[in-house]
Motif scaffolding. Structure first.
Motif, PDB file in Angstrom:
ATOM      1  N   SER A   9       0.874  -1.045  -0.131  1.00  0.00           N
ATOM      2  CA  SER A   9      -0.030  -0.194  -0.009  1.00  0.00           C
ATOM      3  C   SER A   9       0.836   1.179  -0.051  1.00  0.00           C
ATOM      4  CB  SER A   9      -0.905   0.001   1.246  1.00  0.00           C
ATOM      5  OG  SER A   9       0.177   0.019   2.363  1.00  0.00           O
ATOM      6  N   GLY A  10       0.254   2.364  -0.355  1.00  0.00           N
ATOM      7  CA  GLY A  10       1.091   3.724  -0.323  1.00  0.00           C
ATOM      8  C   GLY A  10       2.324   3.565  -1.151  1.00  0.00           C
TER       9      GLY A  10
ATOM     10  N   GLU B 251       4.480   6.728   8.567  1.00  0.00           N
ATOM     11  CA  GLU B 251       2.892   6.219   8.422  1.00  0.00           C
ATOM     12  C   GLU B 251       2.371   6.737   7.129  1.00  0.00           C
ATOM     13  OE1 GLU B 251      -0.699   7.436   8.740  1.00  0.00           O
ATOM     14  OE2 GLU B 251       0.816   8.836   9.483  1.00  0.00           O
ATOM     15  N   ARG B 252       2.596   7.765   6.960  1.00  0.00           N
ATOM     16  CA  ARG B 252       2.159   8.528   5.526  1.00  0.00           C
ATOM     17  C   ARG B 252       2.575   7.676   4.280  1.00  0.00           C
ATOM     18  NH1 ARG B 252       3.800  14.092   2.604  1.00  0.00           N
ATOM     19  NH2 ARG B 252       2.181  13.872   0.874  1.00  0.00           N
TER      20      ARG B 252
ATOM     21  N   ALA C  50       2.990   4.491   4.167  1.00  0.00           N
ATOM     22  CA  ALA C  50       2.066   3.228   4.067  1.00  0.00           C
ATOM     23  C   ALA C  50       0.872   3.421   3.581  1.00  0.00           C
ATOM     24  CB  ALA C  50       2.682   2.572   5.466  1.00  0.00           C
ATOM     25  N   ARG C  51       0.322   4.659   3.666  1.00  0.00           N
ATOM     26  CA  ARG C  51      -0.993   4.894   3.406  1.00  0.00           C
ATOM     27  C   ARG C  51      -1.074   5.814   2.030  1.00  0.00           C
ATOM     28  NH1 ARG C  51      -2.909   9.641   5.271  1.00  0.00           N
ATOM     29  NH2 ARG C  51      -1.098   9.631   6.868  1.00  0.00           N
ATOM     30  N   GLU C  52      -0.391   6.529   1.880  1.00  0.00           N
ATOM     31  CA  GLU C  52      -0.598   7.463   0.578  1.00  0.00           C
ATOM     32  C   GLU C  52       0.479   7.089  -0.416  1.00  0.00           C
ATOM     33  OE1 GLU C  52      -0.259  12.256   0.097  1.00  0.00           O
ATOM     34  OE2 GLU C  52      -0.817  11.365   2.130  1.00  0.00           O
TER      35      GLU C  52
END
Ligand SMILES: Nc1ncnc2c1ncn2[C@@H]1O[C@H](COP(=O)(O)OP(=O)(O)O)[C@@H](O)[C@H]1O
Ligand code: SF4
Ligand SMILES: [Mg+2]
Length: 321
Positions: free
Chosen positions: A284-285, A297-298, A300-302
């Motif tokens: 992901s991301g 964390e960003r 892994a998400r975006e």
């Protein structure tokens, strides 16, 4: 600025994977969202670890594989819609030399027929003209005209790559993909073949897409570089920028784990750790987040977009170096 010969927009080439009865439809996302401009007259290197999508990208550009979606322009023409005569003309203008010189030439065909085959399709010329033209390209690639009466199996790896290259240039193309053209050759032979490729490019006014995982070759031959990771371009720009100021953590680690011997430029050797993720189920991301020393964390998400951080320098990272 040089004119663009090949313009690639939002290109995706996915291969369906045999699904198990429990799973939903799966795809290998071999090429994913690729955007690229290959300038006329350049040697455009496509770099990346094995499985990153380099060959699929090239084969899609040459229309040897149909893309899932996206656009490809060659010399101002959208080639995905072409058919018949127009497609034939574009095909002549885009040639490829494959990695393995032992499989790419038919072992029991005369060199004359291997090199002459394409000319019969594309040009209305006589047998004598074909023979003369073959003699001349054989000389151009460092062989002799008598070689046309021999079989591919009689030649060494280096000579076979010269023959494969002769087969490409005999059609007077504008663009040639060189897909790891020297990786199967001994180092000493490699150097001579690369020198020949460099010289003929200038003589014949060619544009190259040079695919490799070997950064020293990029340093020797390329002027533009695109770095691929799990199907995507993560960084792209002039060779000097990519080598001296890599902005994507992956490029930086790739350079640091394969330092090119250069007394002016001493680079600390660091290793690229971890496994390349699968292009069936990419992370992901940011696809590099599981190996990146700067991931948060960003990441892994975006998913980061490919952004132009300086004119001509593109990077797919939230926090370019
Ligand atoms: N014809 C195909 N069918 C299914 N998967 C493929 C096919 N060709 C390539 N792939 C997959 O696509 C990904 C990219 O492969 P490839 O373009 O050959 O990478 P590279 O040239 O960078 O090593 C790999 O995961 C490979 O297994
Ligand atoms: S987006 Fe995050 S994980 Fe991806 S390369 Fe940049 S810093 Fe690393
Ligand atoms: Mg390949």
């Amino acid at each position: 600025m040089a004119e663009t010969l090949i313009k690639i927009r939002d290109l995706k080439t996915y291969f369906p994977v045999k699904k198990s009865i429990f799973s939903k439809k799966l795809f290998v996302r071999a090429v994913d969202n690729v955007n690229m401009d290959v300038p006329k007259g350049s040697t455009f290197a496509v770099v990346g670890e094995s499985g990153s999508g380099k060959t699929t990208l090239a084969r899609t550009v040459l229309r040897l594989i149909e893309p899932t979606s996206g656009e490809i322009e060659f010399d101002g023409k959208n080639i995905l819609g072409l058919k018949g005569k127009d497609l034939l003309e574009v095909r002549r203008n885009m040639q490829i030399v494959f990695q393995d010189p032992y499989n790419s030439l038919h072992p029991r065909k005369l060199i004359k027929n291997i090199i002459g085959e394409g000319m019969k399709i594309h040009f209305k010329i006589s047998e004598i003209e074909i023979r003369d033209r073959i003699a001349s390209v054989l000389k151009e690639v460092g062989l002799i005209d008598d070689h046309m009466y021999r079989y591919a199996h009689e030649f060494s790896g280096g000579q076979r790559q010269r023959i494969a290259f002769a087969r490409a240039i005999v059609l007077k193309p504008k663009f040639i993909v060189l897909d790891e053209p020297t990786s199967a050759l001994d180092v000493s032979v490699q150097a001579m073949v690369l020198k020949m490729l460099k010289e003929i490019k200038v003589q014949e006014n060619l544009t190259y897409m040079f695919i490799t995982h070997n950064l020293s070759l990029v340093d020797y031959i390329a002027d533009k570089v695109a770095v691929m990771y799990v199907g995507e371009v993560v960084e792209m720009g002039d060779k000097a920028t990519i080598f001296n100021h890599p902005a994507h953590p992956y490029t930086d680690l790739l350079m640091a784990s394969n330092p090119i011997p250069d007394p002016k430029f001493v680079r600390e050797k660091r290793l690229l750790k971890g496994e390349i993720p699968s292009s069936i189920n990419p992370p992901s991301g940011c696809r590099f987040h599981n190996r990146c020393p700067f991931a948060d964390e960003r990441c892994a998400r975006e998913e980061p977009e490919l952004r132009e951080i300086k004119p001509g320098h593109f990077v797919r990272c939230h926090y370019p170096l």
